[in-house]
Design a protein around this motif. Sequence first.
Motif, short mmCIF file in Angstrom:
data_model
loop_
_atom_site.label_atom_id
_atom_site.label_comp_id
_atom_site.label_asym_id
_atom_site.label_seq_id
_atom_site.Cartn_x
_atom_site.Cartn_y
_atom_site.Cartn_z
N SER A 17 0.83 -1.26 -0.12
CA SER A 17 0.10 0.06 0.00
C SER A 17 0.93 1.37 -0.07
O SER A 17 2.14 1.09 -0.03
CB SER A 17 -0.86 -0.02 1.12
N SER A 18 0.30 2.49 0.11
CA SER A 18 1.13 3.61 0.16
C SER A 18 1.59 4.20 1.54
O SER A 18 2.04 5.01 1.84
CB SER A 18 0.33 4.68 -0.54
N LEU A 19 1.25 3.25 2.37
CA LEU A 19 1.34 3.50 3.80
C LEU A 19 2.81 2.88 4.43
O LEU A 19 3.26 2.10 3.80
CB LEU A 19 0.22 2.94 4.91
N LEU A 20 3.14 3.72 5.27
CA LEU A 20 4.66 3.53 5.90
C LEU A 20 4.84 2.09 6.36
O LEU A 20 6.00 1.61 6.02
CB LEU A 20 4.89 4.70 7.06
N ARG A 21 3.94 1.83 7.00
CA ARG A 21 4.03 0.38 7.58
C ARG A 21 3.85 -0.81 6.51
O ARG A 21 4.63 -1.77 7.13
CB ARG A 21 2.88 0.25 8.70
N ASP A 25 -4.54 0.71 0.40
CA ASP A 25 -4.38 1.60 1.63
C ASP A 25 -5.70 1.01 2.56
O ASP A 25 -6.65 0.40 2.10
CB ASP A 25 -4.60 2.92 1.66
N GLU A 26 -5.42 0.97 3.87
CA GLU A 26 -6.20 0.22 4.80
C GLU A 26 -7.68 1.06 4.67
O GLU A 26 -7.71 2.28 4.23
CB GLU A 26 -5.77 0.32 6.15
N ILE A 27 -8.97 0.30 5.07
CA ILE A 27 -10.19 1.06 5.24
C ILE A 27 -9.95 2.58 5.71
O ILE A 27 -9.27 2.56 7.01
CB ILE A 27 -11.37 0.21 5.55
N TYR A 28 -10.36 3.37 5.33
CA TYR A 28 -10.37 4.90 6.05
C TYR A 28 -11.38 4.97 7.04
O TYR A 28 -12.53 5.14 6.58
CB TYR A 28 -10.04 5.81 4.95
N HIS A 38 -3.00 -4.88 4.66
CA HIS A 38 -3.75 -4.32 5.85
C HIS A 38 -4.72 -5.31 6.29
O HIS A 38 -5.32 -5.98 5.33
CB HIS A 38 -4.12 -2.97 6.01
N GLN A 39 -4.90 -5.53 7.27
CA GLN A 39 -6.29 -6.42 7.89
C GLN A 39 -7.41 -6.33 7.20
O GLN A 39 -8.02 -7.15 6.43
CB GLN A 39 -6.54 -6.34 9.30
#
Length: 213
Positions: free
Chosen positions: A62-66, A98-101, A165-166
């Motif tokens: 995803s585009s997130l750091l983690r 990316d995770e559900i916002y 992400h989950q």
Amino acid sequence: TCSIYLSRHGQSEYNACGKIGGDSNLSAMGEAYALKLADFADRIIAHDADSGDAQAVRLWTSSLLRTKNTARHIKHAKIKHDGKDWIQFAPRVLRNLDEIYAGVCDGMTYEEIQKTYPHEYEMRRQNKLAYRYPRGESYLDVIARLDPLIQELESYREDILIVGHQGVLRLIYAYFAGLDRDEAATLSIPLNTVIKLTPRTHDCIEERFLLHD
Ligand code: G3H
């Protein structure tokens, strides 16, 4: 696709304190997982090279750091194996993963959400799939943005490792495992685990690898 390997990011700082969303970095435990995942990725390569049925292994985050940091130790290179060119883990960063916002609830713990927005909390409990966070997303929204990715995935003839992400992995898993959407929203996708899915004509083979010390 040959096989789809699904992994959540290693434990994040937010995971460690029970907060949802955000863009926090990995905890020490998450960092340890990133190293184990790189090691595991080496083994996928070795296996695929031997069986000879793929010319590449793809890698999506995803585009997130983690997720980016969980994937960052995975070696990517062009190699020659038995005279064939292999592309290992060319990484691709996809915002659709990316995770559900959670909108106004982003960065809160479930306890805080229940206290601050009791009505929202209850609505979500009643219909998790369709519930949309104020200024955020529902699982149905996430299904819509994952749709093009799943179509692309299905056209691949190579193995792929998705570090996600989950929330998003639940939906991808449910799609390939043939589960209902309603079931998908509450499925548990554990940390520190790689789920390998190998779709066949009428079913899907599943293996799980717990990466521990
Ligand atoms: O931050 C999101 C979680 O990984 C998924 O949480 O079960 O509340 O949708 P959820």
